[in-house]
Design a protein around this motif. Structure first.
Motif, PDB file in Angstrom:
ATOM      1  N   THR A 103       2.273  17.757  16.648  1.00 44.34           N
ATOM      2  CA  THR A 103       1.622  16.907  15.640  1.00 44.34           C
ATOM      3  C   THR A 103       0.135  17.219  15.457  1.00 44.34           C
ATOM      4  OG1 THR A 103       1.121  15.179  17.283  1.00 44.34           O
ATOM      5  CG2 THR A 103       3.226  15.031  16.131  1.00 44.34           C
ATOM      6  N   LEU A 104      -0.334  18.308  16.065  1.00 43.23           N
ATOM      7  CA  LEU A 104      -1.759  18.640  15.958  1.00 43.23           C
ATOM      8  C   LEU A 104      -2.172  19.073  14.555  1.00 43.23           C
ATOM      9  CD1 LEU A 104      -2.410  20.420  19.359  1.00 43.23           C
ATOM     10  CD2 LEU A 104      -3.663  18.443  18.486  1.00 43.23           C
ATOM     11  N   ASN A 105      -1.193  19.480  13.737  1.00 42.23           N
ATOM     12  CA  ASN A 105      -1.544  19.855  12.361  1.00 42.23           C
ATOM     13  C   ASN A 105      -1.601  18.639  11.444  1.00 42.23           C
ATOM     14  OD1 ASN A 105       1.217  19.350  12.369  1.00 42.23           O
ATOM     15  ND2 ASN A 105       1.629  20.824  10.743  1.00 42.23           N
ATOM     16  N   ARG A 106      -1.515  17.430  12.013  1.00 40.30           N
ATOM     17  CA  ARG A 106      -1.586  16.209  11.212  1.00 40.30           C
ATOM     18  C   ARG A 106      -3.021  15.679  11.122  1.00 40.30           C
ATOM     19  NH1 ARG A 106       3.529  13.909  10.498  1.00 40.30           N
ATOM     20  NH2 ARG A 106       2.440  12.536   9.054  1.00 40.30           N
ATOM     21  N   HIS A 107      -3.978  16.505  11.532  1.00 41.39           N
ATOM     22  CA  HIS A 107      -5.405  16.228  11.387  1.00 41.39           C
ATOM     23  C   HIS A 107      -5.873  15.085  12.305  1.00 41.39           C
ATOM     24  CE1 HIS A 107      -4.622  18.846   8.117  1.00 41.39           C
ATOM     25  NE2 HIS A 107      -4.242  17.931   7.256  1.00 41.39           N
ATOM     26  N   GLY A 108      -7.193  14.903  12.358  1.00 40.81           N
ATOM     27  CA  GLY A 108      -7.698  13.875  13.253  1.00 40.81           C
ATOM     28  C   GLY A 108      -9.154  13.531  13.039  1.00 40.81           C
ATOM     29  N   LEU A 109      -9.598  12.523  13.781  1.00 42.18           N
ATOM     30  CA  LEU A 109     -10.969  12.008  13.692  1.00 42.18           C
ATOM     31  C   LEU A 109     -11.510  11.785  15.093  1.00 42.18           C
ATOM     32  CD1 LEU A 109     -13.308  10.620  11.979  1.00 42.18           C
ATOM     33  CD2 LEU A 109     -12.101   8.477  12.457  1.00 42.18           C
ATOM     34  N   ILE A 110     -12.716  12.251  15.333  1.00 48.70           N
ATOM     35  CA  ILE A 110     -13.443  11.943  16.567  1.00 48.70           C
ATOM     36  C   ILE A 110     -14.730  11.252  16.139  1.00 48.70           C
ATOM     37  CG2 ILE A 110     -14.520  12.845  18.658  1.00 48.70           C
ATOM     38  CD1 ILE A 110     -12.725  15.322  18.369  1.00 48.70           C
ATOM     39  N   ALA A 111     -14.867   9.972  16.478  1.00 54.96           N
ATOM     40  CA  ALA A 111     -16.020   9.193  16.002  1.00 54.96           C
ATOM     41  C   ALA A 111     -16.693   8.482  17.160  1.00 54.96           C
ATOM     42  CB  ALA A 111     -15.565   8.188  14.946  1.00 54.96           C
ATOM     43  N   GLY A 112     -17.933   8.079  16.922  1.00 49.21           N
ATOM     44  CA  GLY A 112     -18.675   7.345  17.937  1.00 49.21           C
ATOM     45  C   GLY A 112     -20.166   7.508  17.764  1.00 49.21           C
TER      46      GLY A 112
ATOM     47  N   LYS B 250     -18.866  12.478  21.986  1.00 48.77           N
ATOM     48  CA  LYS B 250     -18.017  13.091  20.949  1.00 48.77           C
ATOM     49  C   LYS B 250     -17.925  14.603  21.128  1.00 48.77           C
ATOM     50  CE  LYS B 250     -20.272  11.794  17.310  1.00 48.77           C
ATOM     51  NZ  LYS B 250     -21.425  11.147  17.968  1.00 48.77           N
ATOM     52  N   THR B 251     -19.070  15.236  21.353  1.00 48.89           N
ATOM     53  CA  THR B 251     -19.097  16.701  21.457  1.00 48.89           C
ATOM     54  C   THR B 251     -18.305  17.175  22.664  1.00 48.89           C
ATOM     55  OG1 THR B 251     -21.267  16.745  20.375  1.00 48.89           O
ATOM     56  CG2 THR B 251     -20.596  18.718  21.575  1.00 48.89           C
ATOM     57  N   LYS B 252     -18.357  16.444  23.760  1.00 53.78           N
ATOM     58  CA  LYS B 252     -17.607  16.834  24.959  1.00 53.78           C
ATOM     59  C   LYS B 252     -16.107  16.666  24.732  1.00 53.78           C
ATOM     60  CE  LYS B 252     -21.536  17.698  26.388  1.00 53.78           C
ATOM     61  NZ  LYS B 252     -21.986  19.046  26.001  1.00 53.78           N
ATOM     62  N   THR B 253     -15.721  15.642  23.962  1.00 53.22           N
ATOM     63  CA  THR B 253     -14.308  15.478  23.609  1.00 53.22           C
ATOM     64  C   THR B 253     -13.842  16.658  22.777  1.00 53.22           C
ATOM     65  OG1 THR B 253     -14.497  13.066  23.629  1.00 53.22           O
ATOM     66  CG2 THR B 253     -12.654  13.995  22.403  1.00 53.22           C
ATOM     67  N   LEU B 254     -14.659  17.057  21.821  1.00 55.27           N
ATOM     68  CA  LEU B 254     -14.369  18.231  21.001  1.00 55.27           C
ATOM     69  C   LEU B 254     -14.212  19.463  21.901  1.00 55.27           C
ATOM     70  CD1 LEU B 254     -16.386  19.107  17.772  1.00 55.27           C
ATOM     71  CD2 LEU B 254     -15.714  20.847  19.381  1.00 55.27           C
ATOM     72  N   GLN B 255     -15.101  19.597  22.880  1.00 52.63           N
ATOM     73  CA  GLN B 255     -15.074  20.734  23.801  1.00 52.63           C
ATOM     74  C   GLN B 255     -13.782  20.731  24.620  1.00 52.63           C
ATOM     75  OE1 GLN B 255     -18.773  21.112  25.882  1.00 52.63           O
ATOM     76  NE2 GLN B 255     -18.051  22.712  27.268  1.00 52.63           N
ATOM     77  N   VAL B 256     -13.386  19.560  25.104  1.00 54.81           N
ATOM     78  CA  VAL B 256     -12.147  19.434  25.883  1.00 54.81           C
ATOM     79  C   VAL B 256     -10.943  19.853  25.049  1.00 54.81           C
ATOM     80  CG1 VAL B 256     -10.553  17.736  26.881  1.00 54.81           C
ATOM     81  CG2 VAL B 256     -12.968  17.695  27.521  1.00 54.81           C
ATOM     82  N   LEU B 257     -10.878  19.372  23.826  1.00 49.56           N
ATOM     83  CA  LEU B 257      -9.766  19.716  22.953  1.00 49.56           C
ATOM     84  C   LEU B 257      -9.727  21.217  22.680  1.00 49.56           C
ATOM     85  CD1 LEU B 257      -9.893  16.751  20.405  1.00 49.56           C
ATOM     86  CD2 LEU B 257      -8.038  17.264  21.996  1.00 49.56           C
ATOM     87  N   ALA B 258     -10.891  21.814  22.407  1.00 50.78           N
ATOM     88  CA  ALA B 258     -10.947  23.245  22.126  1.00 50.78           C
ATOM     89  C   ALA B 258     -10.481  24.059  23.330  1.00 50.78           C
ATOM     90  CB  ALA B 258     -12.368  23.639  21.739  1.00 50.78           C
ATOM     91  N   GLU B 259     -10.901  23.664  24.521  1.00 48.46           N
ATOM     92  CA  GLU B 259     -10.499  24.380  25.744  1.00 48.46           C
ATOM     93  C   GLU B 259      -8.983  24.340  25.932  1.00 48.46           C
ATOM     94  OE1 GLU B 259     -14.420  23.334  28.513  1.00 48.46           O
ATOM     95  OE2 GLU B 259     -12.566  22.196  28.698  1.00 48.46           O
ATOM     96  N   ASN B 260      -8.415  23.159  25.804  1.00 47.08           N
ATOM     97  CA  ASN B 260      -6.985  23.001  26.053  1.00 47.08           C
ATOM     98  C   ASN B 260      -6.135  23.655  24.976  1.00 47.08           C
ATOM     99  OD1 ASN B 260      -6.330  21.044  28.516  1.00 47.08           O
ATOM    100  ND2 ASN B 260      -8.278  20.409  27.612  1.00 47.08           N
ATOM    101  N   LEU B 261      -6.639  23.661  23.745  1.00 54.98           N
ATOM    102  CA  LEU B 261      -5.946  24.386  22.687  1.00 54.98           C
ATOM    103  C   LEU B 261      -5.941  25.885  22.975  1.00 54.98           C
ATOM    104  CD1 LEU B 261      -7.374  22.427  19.629  1.00 54.98           C
ATOM    105  CD2 LEU B 261      -4.957  22.547  20.245  1.00 54.98           C
TER     106      LEU B 261
END
Length: 523
Positions: A45-54, A60-71
């Motif tokens: 379901t990762l192609n269903r887009h998403g939002l990281i807010a705060g 926020k940036t570290k969450t983005l970093q975590v997602l990028a690493e695991n992807l």
């Protein structure tokens, strides 16, 4: 069963997956992290887009970093918009810290430091692999929407593209477009009017002003060759890890027009290039758009409609878009409704407007028996977030206050030396950083104008020579007429002037004398 055990079962059941997934962290009940209550994101379901807010500083940036690493670990390529300049650390492993180990002990799995394969890209003067696109690749419709042109002006842009296609004039960069725009209302005005209809100079002037606005924000660096091939965003390294492309945008924060232009062109190119994927179980590419408000804040209605259409359609190509911003209201509602994954970090309530925004943000998430969402939103700690994703059936998972895992890579920028090393080792740098300036509309029209000017000069020179020749002929004719007139006057004077002898012989005195002598002789 205690409330904690009940919550544990609730989360594990809600986030159960059959296919592959990413572990984001562990769910929290109140202030306590429930170990092994893992919050997962299904790859399907990762192609269903998403939002990281705060709010600023909430992670926020570290969450983005975590997602990028695991992807990347799962072999999924990633494109990151690095506007603040703090994502290049992905190329180096985390130095680790006792607090990181403590966090992961609470979550339920150990911390492992790793570095990831990255590519540094740029659309400005910064170092990195250059991402460019030609004017032709935009096409008349997209270019008109980016420039926010009226219907009449958009029609002129369409004529310009048609004229260039018909006459094989490549539109590559801004100077090409400006040259054609100038030509159609000056040297080529008659040609264009005969073939395509009349073009108003006031309309072309308005288009030119919009083009100059883009140019002043750095568009002259972005438009041109060699065009970036979006397939190069989907590479994996020799270990099967997806390459993380980090687009450095630290010098265009004050140039939203250029940023939105680039983003829309990139998404349009990806959509046109990538094949339909169907239900493959994993995405082809994930794009994170940091500071997403820059895309939307100056966008016209037509541009927003274009973005909304792309967001709806691009997921069928296996592309996931993730918007990173401070508040969900920064993203238009029609686009927000398309986002399946939501990671909401803390929001701060300093004003009545802030409190209203928090109330609206809380309404974007599923209701929960375990949280007062509106209240908890202001109490989330750094590295904590409300998470809701789509399960493999496309149904929203239970809302979970989540203790997020720490990034495995460095949570800091690379040094200049490290950045240079990444760039020098890149195969793409050698492919795209040689700037091309082949013959295009600018040079071809200049040549055409030179020929027109030369022909006009020859015509003017010939006309001048003919005029001079005619003038000399008239002068010769006038001189001839003057000479003839003078001759006639001379002859007339000569013909009327009497010989002195004749004058004496014909005088009355002489005749009387002659008759007197004759009379005497006769007598």
């Amino acid at each position: 069963m205690s409330k904690q055990e009940e919550f544990f079962e609730f989360i594990n059941e809600g986030y159960k997956t059959k296919g592959d997934f990413i572990e984001l962290g562990a769910a929290m009940l109140g202030e306590e992290t429930i170990t092994d209550a893992i919050v997962k994101i299904p790859l399907k379901t990762l192609n269903r887009h998403g939002l990281i807010a705060g709010a600023t500083g909430t992670g926020k940036t570290k969450t983005l970093q975590v997602l990028a690493e695991n992807l990347s670990e799962k072999g999924i390529p990633v494109l990151l918009m690095d506007i603040k300049g703090d994502l290049s650390g992905l190329a180096q492993p985390s130095p680790g810290h006792a607090k990181i180990d403590e966090r992961h002990a609470k979550i339920g799995f150990p911390f492992e430091a790793k570095k990831f394969p990255i590519e540094i890209l740029t659309i400005s003067e910064q170092d990195g692999t250059k991402m460019r696109a030609t004017i032709s690749e935009f096409g008349p419709v997209l270019l008109s929407r980016i420039l926010d042109l009226s219907e009449t002006q958009s029609g002129i842009v369409a004529i310009i593209f048609k004229y260039c296609d018909d006459n094989k004039l490549p539109l590559l960069d801004i100077k090409d477009f400006k040259k054609v725009l100038h030509y159609v209302t000056n040297e080529g005005k008659e040609e264009i009017q005969n073939e395509y209809g009349r073009i108003s100079s006031s309309s072309t002037g308005a288009i030119l002003r919009k083009i100059i606005e883009i140019e002043q924000q750095g568009g002259d660096l972005f438009f041109g060759e060699k065009s970036f091939e979006v397939e190069d965003l989907t590479r994996v390294d020799e270990n099967g890890r997806g390459i993380i492309s980090v687009l450095r945008l630290t010098d265009i924060q004050d140039k939203p027009k250029l940023f939105s232009t680039f983003m829309l062109q990139l998404l349009a190119e990806v959509y046109e290039t990538f094949p339909e994927q169907g239900d493959s179980g994993r995405p082809e590419l994930i794009i994170f758009i940091d500071e997403a408000h820059l895309v939307f804040e100056e966008a016209s209605k037509a541009l927003l409609n274009q973005i909304e259409s792309i967001v709806k359609l691009i997921r069928s190509k296996g592309i996931g878009l993730y918007f990173v911003t401070q508040n969900p209201k920064d993203v238009p509602e029609d686009i927000l409704a398309q986002l399946g994954l939501k990671v909401q970090h803390a929001l701060r309530a300093f004003t009545a407007k802030d409190r209203k925004a928090i109330k609206l943000a809380a309404e974007n998430y599923p209701s929960s028996d375990y949280y007062d969402t509106k209240d908890v939103l202001t109490k989330l700690g750094i590295g904590e977030a409300f998470v809701s994703v789509l399960n493999e059936k496309g149904i929203p998972t239970p809302l979970a206050r989540t203790m997020l895992r720490a990034p495995m890579s460095r949570m800091d920028v690379l040094t200049e030396k490290e950045i240079s090393q990444v760039i020098n080792n890149s195969r793409l740098t050698h492919k795209y950083n040689q700037e091309l300036d082949r013959e295009s509309a600018y040079e071809m029209l200049n040549s055409k104008i030179d020929k027109i000017n030369l022909a006009e000069e020859k015509a003017i020179k010939k006309a001048a020579e003919e005029k001079e020749k005619e003038k000399r002929a008239k002068e010769r004719e006038a001189e001839k007429q003057r000479e003839e007139k003078a001759t006639r006057r001379t002859y007339s004077r000569r013909s009327t002037r009497q010989n002195p002898i004749v004058k004496v012989l014909t005088s009355a005195t002489f005749i009387r004398a002659a008759f007197g002598i004759l009379k005497k002789v006769l007598k």
